[in-house]
Design a protein around this motif. Structure first.
Motif, short mmCIF file in Angstrom:
data_model
loop_
_atom_site.label_atom_id
_atom_site.label_comp_id
_atom_site.label_asym_id
_atom_site.label_seq_id
_atom_site.Cartn_x
_atom_site.Cartn_y
_atom_site.Cartn_z
N ALA A 360 3.57 5.96 0.93
CA ALA A 360 4.07 6.89 0.77
C ALA A 360 3.96 7.47 -1.20
O ALA A 360 4.57 8.75 -0.83
CB ALA A 360 5.97 6.90 1.23
N ALA A 361 3.88 6.72 -2.40
CA ALA A 361 4.18 6.88 -3.18
C ALA A 361 3.15 8.56 -3.58
O ALA A 361 3.18 9.48 -5.03
CB ALA A 361 3.97 6.28 -3.96
N SER A 362 1.97 8.34 -2.89
CA SER A 362 1.43 9.47 -3.62
C SER A 362 0.45 10.49 -2.48
O SER A 362 -0.06 8.77 -1.47
CB SER A 362 -0.12 9.04 -4.73
OG SER A 362 -0.12 7.96 -4.66
N LYS A 363 -0.58 10.86 -2.24
CA LYS A 363 -1.71 10.38 -1.40
C LYS A 363 -2.89 9.66 -1.77
O LYS A 363 -3.64 9.34 -0.62
CB LYS A 363 -2.86 12.05 -1.46
CG LYS A 363 -1.61 12.92 -0.67
CD LYS A 363 -2.74 15.29 -1.07
CE LYS A 363 -2.17 15.74 -0.88
NZ LYS A 363 -2.69 16.82 -0.74
N PRO A 364 -2.88 9.39 -2.54
CA PRO A 364 -4.38 8.01 -2.86
C PRO A 364 -3.77 6.40 -1.98
O PRO A 364 -4.25 5.61 -1.77
CB PRO A 364 -4.18 7.81 -4.38
CG PRO A 364 -4.63 9.18 -4.76
CD PRO A 364 -3.30 9.99 -4.40
N SER A 365 -2.36 6.83 -2.26
CA SER A 365 -1.71 5.20 -1.70
C SER A 365 -1.63 5.27 -0.36
O SER A 365 -1.99 4.50 -0.07
CB SER A 365 -0.64 5.47 -2.33
OG SER A 365 -0.56 5.27 -3.82
N GLU A 366 -1.12 6.77 0.17
CA GLU A 366 -1.25 6.84 1.59
C GLU A 366 -3.19 6.35 2.03
O GLU A 366 -3.25 5.86 3.31
CB GLU A 366 -0.90 8.49 2.06
CG GLU A 366 -0.95 8.67 3.29
CD GLU A 366 -0.18 9.90 3.74
OE1 GLU A 366 0.96 10.33 4.79
OE2 GLU A 366 -0.78 10.60 3.16
N ASN A 367 -4.08 7.45 1.30
CA ASN A 367 -5.05 6.59 1.95
C ASN A 367 -5.19 5.30 1.96
O ASN A 367 -6.24 4.71 2.93
CB ASN A 367 -6.11 7.54 0.89
CG ASN A 367 -6.29 8.75 0.95
OD1 ASN A 367 -5.10 9.65 1.85
ND2 ASN A 367 -6.89 10.19 -0.51
N ALA A 368 -5.11 4.43 0.85
CA ALA A 368 -5.48 3.96 1.20
C ALA A 368 -5.17 2.55 1.95
O ALA A 368 -4.93 1.38 2.87
CB ALA A 368 -5.23 2.31 -0.44
N CYS A 369 -3.40 2.64 2.53
CA CYS A 369 -2.87 2.19 3.99
C CYS A 369 -3.14 2.79 4.80
O CYS A 369 -2.79 2.05 6.10
CB CYS A 369 -1.40 2.03 3.57
SG CYS A 369 -0.81 1.37 2.60
#
Length: 547
Positions: A360-369
């Motif tokens: 939930a840190a950023s949109k790229p982190s969310e995308n990776a998950c």
């Protein structure tokens, strides 16, 4: 749930890796095509509508050949009831009574699986409103007692299980918060200890949170069973969300790290939500056990709605697995696994700048998950199955979902776990559905070492058809075979059935469990996939077929 019916511009109707072999025959259960929801003597009036269904292969006798079982919604003179029937000796037989806690209310969304010694005990989870608990919808679960014994009392009955949440009225709600609405449960029999008897684990969505003052949103929660030695005994000290007395033998223990408070986002958290973004809705979860000895719990779901912590607002599919942690509720924490998590450990905790972990840190982190093929496209309707394409290998999760193809239509995609830490698309990254139609509500199961998939497609004029196919050819050159060109047919006859637009489930008499050596040794030597479907119209009728 978004359901686009725009025509796609693509010209390809079906994608497969290789040419399809001869199609498997589809036959009725029973062969004459009689509807399943027909047993007036037990309250199943065939002239009243059936609804959503779930199916599973199972047996009441350890090691015996498995039979198809079905649970379904059924309209009654008052309310809507949950029933279970099993296909034995060429006919459907009702198992026990209506499962409703309250026969006057509308019970919905049943889910069925087998647990207990030898995987011989059917369990069903569903939801219904409870007037003693303020009228909010509650999650309930019952086990089937086929014969009279010390655990059952009388035979041929369903026994509600759980701790009393009503101060003496014996209402065994599973809800984390009994005064918040909950719905869409899924149950799976499994254990975290190799060789132990599987128990029923239940996942569902429930309102909670108020993150950043945005109001309550549906969160994904999981509970596991705790069995008492005697009926009506107190649950073990510290059992959450309640340590009251069980109404029968079982209590429910919530599982995961506590990440969410019911009035704010992270101060003194009590709710072990699995949501990547608890500021929006987690929807329609599913659960399975995979890995060595099938001892790893996996959950899939999708999230929707606008984010209130700066993350994505489109629909995204997520998956998480259990990892042992003696300090977490239920002895396990959840770790998100997505397309971009290779070499990473994405614990679902309350760490980081957003207080909901690194995903939930950023949109790229969310995308990776996430599992989306395209992170910015809408993806929904996730389902999971355990299995392996190679006999003798540990099972891994296969996940199926519906994703926007970019032109308005959704396609059905399949993904599998690779290297134990990330997912990769199956079928060369192409949808298995007809890309000129909107496809949704898939389901997946392993029959032996072959995955079978069902889904629904929207056709002009508001018509919905069900399709079934399977992957064959092993792990090296798998190909997808469409088993129902033109759609599942109404038997007897040649016309495709017009079905409701919700999920039409598929199951198997040889799914991957420790009792089948993960699909290698089918009980009784019998192996076939089977499915149910509910027709559109009035009344809605339920049918079942097999390959």
């Amino acid at each position: 749930m978004k359901r686009s019916r725009m025509a796609g511009a693509a010209a390809v109707a079906m994608v497969a890796l290789t040419a399809a072999p001869v199609l498997a025959a589809i036959v009725g259960l029973p062969a004459n095509g009689t509807q399943v929801n027909r047993d007036a003597a037990t309250g199943i009036n065939p002239n009243k509508s059936g609804g959503r269904t779930d199916v599973v292969g199972g047996s009441l006798t350890a090691g015996a050949a498995e039979a198809p079982w079905i649970t379904f919604e059924q309209k009654a003179a008052t309310g809507q009831h949950i029933f279970v029937r099993a296909f034995k000796n060429g006919a459907w037989h009702t198992q026990g009574q209506s499962l409703n806690i309250d026969p006057t209310v509308e019970a919905e969304a049943p889910s069925i699986d087998f647990a207990g010694p030898g995987r011989t005990v059917p369990w069903v989870a569903w939801y219904e409103p409870s007037h003693p608990l303020g009228g909010k919808t509650q999650i309930f679960a019952s086990r089937f007692c086929a014969v009279a014994n010390a655990l059952c009392g009388a035979g041929n009955v369903w026994i509600p299980e759980g701790q009393d949440r009503s101060g003496g009225s014996l209402i065994p709600s599973l809800n984390i918060h009994k005064h918040r609405a909950a719905e869409n449960p899924s149950v799976a029999g499994g254990t975290l200890t190799a060789g132990a008897d599987p128990g029923p684990w239940v996942v569902w969505q429930e309102e909670d949170g108020n993150v950043a003052g945005s109001g309550n949103h549906n969160q994904i929660f999981v509970v596991k069973p705790v069995k008492n030695a005697t009926a009506g005994a107190p649950c073990p000290v510290g059992t959450k969300p309640s340590s009251g007395n069980s109404v029968s033998f079982f209590c429910w223990q919530q599982v995961g790290l506590e990440r969410l408070n019911k009035t704010d986002s992270f101060t003194s958290p009590t709710g072990p939500t699995l949501n990547i973004d608890p500021s929006r809705d987690g929807i329609e979860p599913d659960i399975a056990f995979t890995g060595p000895s099938d001892t790893v719990t996996w959950v899939v779901w999708y999230e929707k709605g606008p984010s209130h912590i700066g993350l994505r607002g489109n629909e995204q599919v997520f998956a998480a697995k259990i990892v042992g942690n003696g300090a977490a509720d239920g002895g396990g924490q959840w770790q998100a696994v997505g397309n971009g998590t290779a070499g990473k450990t994405e614990t679902l905790d309350n760490s980081g700048i957003k207080h909901f972990g690194h995903c939930a840190a950023s949109k790229p982190s969310e995308n990776a998950c996430s599992l989306n093929k395209v992170a910015t496209n809408d993806a929904e309707d996730a389902r999971i199955a355990a299995g392996t394409l190679v006999s003798g290998n540990p099972t891994v999760p296969r996940i199926v979902w519906s994703e926007d193809l970019g032109g308005g239509n959704h396609g059905i995609f399949v993904s599998r776990l690779v290297g134990g830490d990330h997912f990769e698309l199956f079928n060369a990254g192409q949808p298995i559905s007809n890309i000129t139609h909107n496809a949704h509500n898939p389901d997946i199961v392993f029959n032996g070492n072959e995955p079978s998939v069902s889904w629904v497609e929207d056709l002009p004029g508001g018509v919905h058809k069900m399709f079934v196919g399977h992957f064959t050819g092993g792990a090296v050159t798998p190909s997808f075979v469409l088993d129902t060109p033109g759609g599942v047919r109404q038997l007897p006859g040649t016309a495709a059935a017009k079905v409701t637009d919700f999920r039409q489930p598929i199951a198997s008499t040889c799914q991957a469990t420790p009792f089948t050596a993960d699909g290698t040794t089918c009980p009784g030597g019998i192996s076939f996939p089977f499915f149910s479907f509910t027709t559109k119209g009035s009344p809605r009728r339920i049918f079942a077929q097999r390959q």
